[in-house]
Write a protein that holds these residues in place. Structure first.
Motif, PDB file in Angstrom:
ATOM      1  N   VAL A   1       1.080  -0.755   3.054  1.00  0.00           N
ATOM      2  CA  VAL A   1       1.132  -0.822   4.603  1.00  0.00           C
ATOM      3  C   VAL A   1       2.689  -1.111   4.889  1.00  0.00           C
TER       4      VAL A   1
ATOM      5  N   GLY B   1       6.063   6.758   9.560  1.00  0.00           N
ATOM      6  CA  GLY B   1       4.840   6.570   9.559  1.00  0.00           C
ATOM      7  C   GLY B   1       3.786   6.588   8.421  1.00  0.00           C
TER       8      GLY B   1
ATOM      9  N   ILE C   1       5.048   1.267   7.411  1.00  0.00           N
ATOM     10  CA  ILE C   1       5.492   0.911   8.613  1.00  0.00           C
ATOM     11  C   ILE C   1       7.152   1.023   8.414  1.00  0.00           C
ATOM     12  N   THR C   2       7.686   0.605   7.464  1.00  0.00           N
ATOM     13  CA  THR C   2       9.250   0.432   7.284  1.00  0.00           C
ATOM     14  C   THR C   2       9.896   1.894   6.885  1.00  0.00           C
TER      15      THR C   2
END
Length: 102
Positions: free
Chosen positions: A66, A75, A70-71
């Motif tokens: 996750v 997405g 996110i990074t």
């Protein structure tokens, strides 16, 4: 001539120091041998099983991926094919390493 005698004394002192350190290491090893059984019992004792390691690995891998998704910038949806492959690879590696180490 004085410099030569000084070098000989320094070499003898260095040799005596090295021999003393090696002698202390041999004595320390000899004194440690009776404790070796206790040390190996602690290292090779029963730890986590595969089931407990799998649960821990699932949550660690999920949290890690996750953060990666996110990074990454695109997405979660844009990277889903890479995330799935990475999940199973990370899961198996982390699962087996946790079961082996702990």
């Amino acid at each position: 001539m004085g410099s030569d005698e000084k070098d000989k004394r320094q070499a003898r002192a260095t040799l005596i120091g090295i021999v003393a350190v090696l002698l202390l290491a041999v004595i320390a090893t000899a004194l440690l041998l009776p404790m070796l059984g206790g040390i190996t019992d602690g290292v090779f004792s029963q730890g986590l099983g595969l089931k407990e390691a799998a649960v821990i690995s699932f949550f660690v891998t999920t949290a890690l991926l996750v953060v990666f998704a996110i990074t990454s910038g695109d997405g979660l949806i844009g990277e889903i094919q890479f995330v799935l492959g990475g999940f199973f690879t990370f899961f198996i590696i982390i699962w087996l390493m946790i079961a082996w180490i702990f």
